[in-house]
Design a protein around this motif. Sequence first.
Motif, mmCIF file in Angstrom:
data_model
loop_
_atom_site.group_PDB
_atom_site.id
_atom_site.type_symbol
_atom_site.label_atom_id
_atom_site.label_comp_id
_atom_site.label_asym_id
_atom_site.label_seq_id
_atom_site.Cartn_x
_atom_site.Cartn_y
_atom_site.Cartn_z
ATOM 1 N N GLU A 199 0.834 -1.200 0.000
ATOM 2 C CA GLU A 199 0.000 0.000 0.000
ATOM 3 C C GLU A 199 0.872 1.254 0.000
ATOM 4 O O GLU A 199 0.612 2.205 -0.735
ATOM 5 N N SER A 200 1.924 1.229 0.811
ATOM 6 C CA SER A 200 2.772 2.426 0.895
ATOM 7 C C SER A 200 3.487 2.675 -0.430
ATOM 8 O O SER A 200 3.912 3.783 -0.711
ATOM 9 N N LEU A 201 3.638 1.609 -1.241
ATOM 10 C CA LEU A 201 4.294 1.773 -2.535
ATOM 11 C C LEU A 201 3.274 2.052 -3.632
ATOM 12 O O LEU A 201 3.583 1.991 -4.819
ATOM 13 N N GLY A 202 2.057 2.307 -3.197
ATOM 14 C CA GLY A 202 1.058 2.767 -4.155
ATOM 15 C C GLY A 202 0.223 1.668 -4.783
ATOM 16 O O GLY A 202 -0.521 1.935 -5.717
ATOM 17 N N ALA A 203 0.348 0.426 -4.289
ATOM 18 C CA ALA A 203 -0.448 -0.644 -4.879
ATOM 19 C C ALA A 203 -1.879 -0.577 -4.364
ATOM 20 O O ALA A 203 -2.103 -0.351 -3.180
ATOM 21 N N GLY A 204 -2.818 -0.777 -5.253
ATOM 22 C CA GLY A 204 -4.217 -0.816 -4.841
ATOM 23 C C GLY A 204 -4.576 -2.216 -4.378
ATOM 24 O O GLY A 204 -3.718 -3.089 -4.289
ATOM 25 N N ARG A 205 -5.875 -2.415 -4.121
ATOM 26 C CA ARG A 205 -6.312 -3.719 -3.614
ATOM 27 C C ARG A 205 -6.054 -4.829 -4.624
ATOM 28 O O ARG A 205 -5.642 -5.921 -4.268
ATOM 29 N N VAL A 206 -6.301 -4.527 -5.883
ATOM 30 C CA VAL A 206 -6.157 -5.564 -6.907
ATOM 31 C C VAL A 206 -4.705 -5.998 -7.004
ATOM 32 O O VAL A 206 -4.382 -7.180 -7.001
ATOM 33 N N ARG A 207 -3.808 -4.992 -7.036
ATOM 34 C CA ARG A 207 -2.396 -5.339 -7.191
ATOM 35 C C ARG A 207 -1.873 -6.075 -5.967
ATOM 36 O O ARG A 207 -1.108 -7.038 -6.099
ATOM 37 N N SER A 208 -2.270 -5.655 -4.766
ATOM 38 C CA SER A 208 -1.751 -6.381 -3.604
ATOM 39 C C SER A 208 -2.351 -7.781 -3.534
ATOM 40 O O SER A 208 -1.717 -8.695 -3.031
ATOM 41 N N PHE A 209 -3.554 -7.943 -4.072
ATOM 42 C CA PHE A 209 -4.124 -9.290 -4.129
ATOM 43 C C PHE A 209 -3.246 -10.191 -4.994
ATOM 44 O O PHE A 209 -2.903 -11.299 -4.613
ATOM 45 N N PHE A 210 -2.841 -9.664 -6.158
ATOM 46 C CA PHE A 210 -2.063 -10.494 -7.076
ATOM 47 C C PHE A 210 -0.602 -10.646 -6.653
ATOM 48 O O PHE A 210 0.031 -11.634 -6.974
ATOM 49 N N THR A 211 -0.057 -9.650 -5.944
ATOM 50 C CA THR A 211 1.363 -9.730 -5.616
ATOM 51 C C THR A 211 1.626 -10.247 -4.209
ATOM 52 O O THR A 211 2.724 -10.690 -3.922
ATOM 53 N N VAL A 212 0.652 -10.148 -3.330
ATOM 54 C CA VAL A 212 0.879 -10.627 -1.966
ATOM 55 C C VAL A 212 0.012 -11.835 -1.641
ATOM 56 O O VAL A 212 0.509 -12.885 -1.242
ATOM 57 N N THR A 213 -1.304 -11.712 -1.850
ATOM 58 C CA THR A 213 -2.210 -12.791 -1.451
ATOM 59 C C THR A 213 -1.972 -14.059 -2.275
ATOM 60 O O THR A 213 -1.742 -15.126 -1.715
ATOM 61 N N LEU A 214 -2.017 -13.923 -3.597
ATOM 62 C CA LEU A 214 -1.888 -15.120 -4.428
ATOM 63 C C LEU A 214 -0.551 -15.833 -4.248
ATOM 64 O O LEU A 214 -0.537 -17.049 -4.082
#
Lengths: 224, 371
Positions: A199-214
């Motif tokens: 989030e602090s690097l500007g990722a939205g929910r969709v991007r953090s879903f794909f880069t962190v959650t998945l």
Amino acid sequence: MSTITAEKQLKPGTFTVATNLDREQWIKRLLIVLVCVWLMVVVVLPLFQLLVKSVIDDSGRFVGLAHFITYFKTPALSQALFNSLFVSTVTTLFAVGLGFPWAYALTRTRMPAKGFFKAVAMMPLFAPTLLNGIALVYLFGRKGLITRGFFGALPGMDIHVYGSVGIIIAEVLFTFPQAVLILSIALTMTDARLYEAAESLGAGRVRSFFTVTLPACATAWPAR
Amino acid sequence: MNDKPTYLQVQNVSKVFGQFTALQGISFSAARGEFISILGPSGCGKTTLLRVIAGLERQTRGTVFIEGRDVSAFPVSRRKVGIVFQSYALFPNLTARENIAYGLKRQGKPRSAVNAHVDELLDLVGLGGMGRKHPAQLSGGQQQRVALARAIAVAPDLLLLDEPLSALDAKVRQKLRGEIRQLQQRLGITTIMVTHDQEEALTMADRILVIEQGRLAQDGTPHEIYDKPASPFVANFIGTMNFIEGATKIDNGLYGIGNTRLRISGENGSSRLPAGCRVTLAIRPEDILLQGDPAAPNRLNARVAGMEYRGSLFRIDLCLPNATHGAGTLTAEVPTHAVRHLAITPDTNLPVYLPVDRLRVYANEGVQVRI
Ligand SMILES: Nc1ncnc2c1ncn2[C@@H]1O[C@H](COP(=O)(O)OP(=O)(O)OP(=O)(O)O)[C@@H](O)[C@H]1O
Ligand SMILES: [Mg+2]
């Protein structure tokens, strides 16, 4: 004087710790060996037996890959292999496809009645396996509740449950709890700071879903 | 630093978790390009304060201003901050390069420009050629550098570091300390670093905020904090301090312990204390002198009770037989050459001098005088 006695008292203590550790190590190794032996007996040996049988004929002569060639030349048999692969692939897709949103809702949302939904997901684990089959037949069988449209009250619908469709439904029911369990664990174990970093690097929910959650769940994949 | 414009202003910020007050009425400001260190014991609220500034936590009361604008309602993505988390929080599935490039993606730059920028950053933090490795393949210090590069990649106006060096061994820490400071000065980024290591704060920061149980205990330059600690807590937390308890104020600049009289100049607001008030006096070990003009004030007789060799200096425990109240022992730090010159050995009787301008006065608990 007092320090000397203290040292004397300490020494036996340290030895006990060491032996405890040793014992733990030994128990660990022993258990690993036992598990390996068990797997050998129940998995490797039967498979090996099967493989051996597959290259000899009825009279015990070695025939090489002849059996395999016949197998693949017989359409009905090779079709069976294809069916097995098809059923397991589709089952995996459905179990994960349904299990992931379910696990996500359980772990990452403020959905009410989480306990209830978790219990629902786990139910197939506790129901006798026969129950799935009987329920499916009662609902979708030739005279099933849905096939006949609730005794003619509604237009009936036959999904041809006696075939791959039925097998897939049953398998999905059977594997769904495991899928939810494994994915929930993966989802809860993800480090909350990774989301904050994203989030602090500007990722939205969709991007953090794909880069962190998945990616976190991907580590749970092999367990499938 | 006063000539530079204020970049960040934190005004009367409090944070309450349920029943627990983690921060209470914190106010301070940071000039553009300033390096501020937040120092305090574990659990005092340092991380919470940093998270409030970052926008990862919403304060219960108070306001955060960035360049004069109230950003209290802004999420972290709109505050132009770069954050290095306690233990880094690198994305484990991405390589060092991809981690650093993470924040650059959304800026819509062409791939070649991003690549060039990442190369530049890798060189900047001394990781040239390591870009292809995953975090698990990097050492703690290297991960720390990746985290730093990732935070500054997005060209933040404010860099927030949460104990960035705490997981590293002393050598690496020393090295990175200097590197971070240099980098910060080169880029001119306003920086706030949380630490519980006093040496780190003293050597790196332009200004230090000392926090005690969610309150700001002192805000000052490293020099001020060390030389004029505002409270016994600060004095004890940063460096070591001798406390002489059970003293009484006789008059402005004059205090008594038993039948000993001590003169103190340059009082820290203690002139507002009434005569007869109970106080605690304090002096740093290195300020105690073992030689001086026999006519100088605050000359006490002492006996050397113990000596501890520290290489360049000795720590000497001094027993003060004359002081009937509490004062008992003082610890002095004396350069080794002075010890040699004065031929000090255990059980030596000698005079000690407490310089009038090095003694501090603290009102005892319950006496309300802020310094
Ligand atoms: N989300 C939270 N909910 C409840 N209490 C919290 C929460 N976050 C922090 N606290 C409490 O607030 C206090 C301050 O926590 P904080 O993490 O700011 O400490 P710290 O100064 O960073 O400590 P450390 O040096 O150990 O990192 C602690 O007592 C902690 O238990
Ligand atoms: Mg912290």
